[in-house]
Each structure stands twice: as structure tokens, then as C-alpha cells.
Design a protein around this motif. Structure first.
Motif, short mmCIF file in Angstrom:
data_model
loop_
_atom_site.label_atom_id
_atom_site.label_comp_id
_atom_site.label_asym_id
_atom_site.label_seq_id
_atom_site.Cartn_x
_atom_site.Cartn_y
_atom_site.Cartn_z
N LEU A 62 -81.33 56.81 -12.20
CA LEU A 62 -82.21 55.94 -13.26
C LEU A 62 -82.99 57.12 -14.07
N LYS A 63 -83.53 57.86 -13.41
CA LYS A 63 -84.17 59.07 -14.12
C LYS A 63 -83.23 59.78 -15.03
N LYS A 64 -82.14 59.91 -14.79
CA LYS A 64 -80.99 60.61 -15.64
C LYS A 64 -80.74 59.96 -17.02
N GLY A 65 -81.33 58.65 -16.92
CA GLY A 65 -80.91 57.82 -18.14
C GLY A 65 -79.54 56.98 -17.61
N GLY A 66 -79.28 56.80 -16.40
CA GLY A 66 -78.03 55.87 -16.08
C GLY A 66 -78.21 54.38 -16.29
N ARG A 67 -77.34 53.75 -16.36
CA ARG A 67 -77.67 52.26 -16.57
C ARG A 67 -77.86 51.71 -15.16
N LYS A 68 -78.84 50.60 -15.55
CA LYS A 68 -79.41 50.05 -14.28
C LYS A 68 -78.23 49.37 -13.13
N PRO A 69 -78.38 49.70 -12.18
CA PRO A 69 -77.41 49.27 -11.22
C PRO A 69 -77.16 47.69 -11.30
N SER A 70 -75.80 47.27 -10.88
CA SER A 70 -75.60 46.02 -11.15
C SER A 70 -76.23 45.11 -9.67
N LEU A 71 -76.00 43.97 -9.93
CA LEU A 71 -76.54 43.13 -8.67
C LEU A 71 -76.11 43.28 -7.36
N GLY A 72 -74.50 43.71 -7.43
CA GLY A 72 -73.92 43.79 -6.08
C GLY A 72 -74.44 44.86 -5.32
N ILE A 73 -74.73 46.04 -6.30
CA ILE A 73 -75.25 47.27 -5.56
C ILE A 73 -76.50 46.82 -4.90
N PHE A 74 -77.60 46.09 -5.47
CA PHE A 74 -78.89 45.68 -4.72
C PHE A 74 -78.43 44.99 -3.65
N LYS A 75 -77.37 43.85 -3.91
CA LYS A 75 -77.32 43.11 -2.64
C LYS A 75 -76.84 43.70 -1.33
N THR A 76 -75.79 44.90 -1.62
CA THR A 76 -75.49 45.69 -0.76
C THR A 76 -76.65 46.49 -0.03
N ILE A 77 -77.46 47.07 -0.88
CA ILE A 77 -78.75 47.80 -0.18
C ILE A 77 -79.62 46.97 0.61
N MET A 78 -79.83 45.58 -0.03
CA MET A 78 -80.51 44.69 0.90
C MET A 78 -80.17 44.34 2.13
N ASP A 79 -78.73 43.92 2.18
CA ASP A 79 -77.93 43.89 3.30
C ASP A 79 -78.27 45.03 4.43
N ALA A 80 -77.98 46.16 4.19
CA ALA A 80 -78.21 47.34 4.92
C ALA A 80 -79.71 47.45 5.26
N PHE A 81 -80.72 47.14 4.52
CA PHE A 81 -82.13 47.19 4.80
C PHE A 81 -82.34 45.84 5.83
N GLN A 82 -81.72 44.77 5.33
CA GLN A 82 -82.01 43.67 6.34
C GLN A 82 -81.42 44.09 7.79
N GLY A 83 -80.22 44.74 7.92
CA GLY A 83 -79.78 45.14 9.30
C GLY A 83 -80.63 46.08 9.84
#
Length: 176
Positions: free
Chosen positions: A136-157
Motif C-alpha cells: 500500500l505504501k508503494k502506491g499499489g492498489r488496495k487488496p481485494s476482499l478475497g485476500i482479506f478473507k484469506t488473511i482473516m481465515d489464517a488469523f482465525q486459525g
């Protein structure tokens, strides 16, 4: 050792006055690592003119080496070869700064979980967060909801594992 030649066939060193320091036996450190001991005969050192510089506070010259000395020297040679120096540069510029940032600025000097799997999950989550922030700092586009879902699943585990560890510890404490 530098300046002290080792004879592999006879498994012994030679001192600066060319007297033998034969292998005398194994010993273990406090941490359990196995060492090889070499030492000269005290009568040889007693008559030696170099004793005051070579072994001033002992009866004879002693050398202690790890049993993995040959492997250490081979690895050291590989690291300091031209190819080794070339291979070290990409790691220093890509991986090590990340670990440095995680330990210095993101509170990962100590990991507050038990076991390798818990530590692996903490480092995984920290790396994901670090890479997202960098993206995000380098000006990349915001991640899709799919990436956030994967991250949240990993965090939940990860949270589920920590809760299970806490419950198992409290059950063990009640039982004792």
C-alpha cells in the motif's frame, strides 16, 4: 586453527616448534556439544623455549576443536568464496531488512506463544501485515476482499490454536 597445521591421517596437530599434539579424547560442553581434545606431552612443553608464549599458564599446549570442525571450515570457505559473496547480497537486500523491521519496530523480539507452530503462525501473520503495508505504501492498489478473507481465515486459525493452548494449560493446572 590458523598457524597450527593439522595432519588428518594421524589426527593430530603440530605446535610452532613442530612437536605433536595428538588426539587425546572427547568431552562435552555444558550445552551438550561434543569436542575433541588435543594436547602435547608435558615433558615436551617443559623443555620448549616457546612455552612462555605458547602455553604460559598450563603444563602443556592444548587445543579443543568441535567434532564438526571440518564442516565449519568448509562452510566458511563457501561463504567467503566469490560465489558465496555474490549470493549473500540478494539476501541482505530482501530478507534481512524485513526481519530487522519486524524485530525492531513491530514488537517481535519475543514471540508470546509456545511451540514452533505457534511461532510460525505469528511470523506468518507479521509477514503478511508487513507485505500489505509495504504494498500500500508503494502506491499499489488496495487488496481485494478475497485476500482479506484469506488473511482473516489464517488469523482465525491462529487464534483458535492459541485458545486451545490456553485451555489445555488451564486443564493441566487444575489437574495438578
Amino acid at each position: 586453527m590458523e598457524g597450527i597445521p593439522h595432519n588428518k591421517e594421524k589426527d593430530r596437530y603440530s605446535c610452532s616448534m613442530n612437536r605433536p599434539l595428538p588426539f587425546k579424547g572427547f568431552c562435552t560442553n555444558r550445552d551438550g556439544s561434543v569436542l575433541k581434545n588435543y594436547w602435547a606431552a608435558p615433558k615436551d612443553c617443559k623443555a620448549c623455549p616457546m612455552k612462555s608464549q605458547c602455553a604460559p599458564n598450563t603444563k602443556c599446549k592444548k587445543i579443543t576443536r568441535t567434532v564438526y570442525d571440518e564442516q565449519y571450515l568448509r562452510a566458511y570457505g563457501r561463504q567467503h568464496s566469490e560465489r558465496g559473496e555474490r549470493m549473500k547480497k540478494p539476501g541482505q537486500s530482501t530478507v534481512e531488512p524485513v526481519f530487522g523491521s519486524l524485530t525492531q519496530f513491530y514488537g517481535l523480539r519475543k514471540i508470546g506463544v509456545l511451540g514452533k507452530t505457534g511461532a510460525h503462525k505469528v511470523m506468518l501473520m507479521a509477514a503478511i501485515a508487513f507485505n500489505l503495508k509495504k504494498h500500500l505504501k508503494k502506491g499499489g492498489r488496495k487488496p481485494s476482499l478475497g485476500i482479506f478473507k484469506t488473511i482473516m481465515d489464517a488469523f482465525q486459525g491462529y487464534l483458535t490454536t492459541i485458545c486451545q493452548q490456553i485451555r489445555s494449560r488451564s486443564v493441566l493446572m487444575k489437574a495438578s
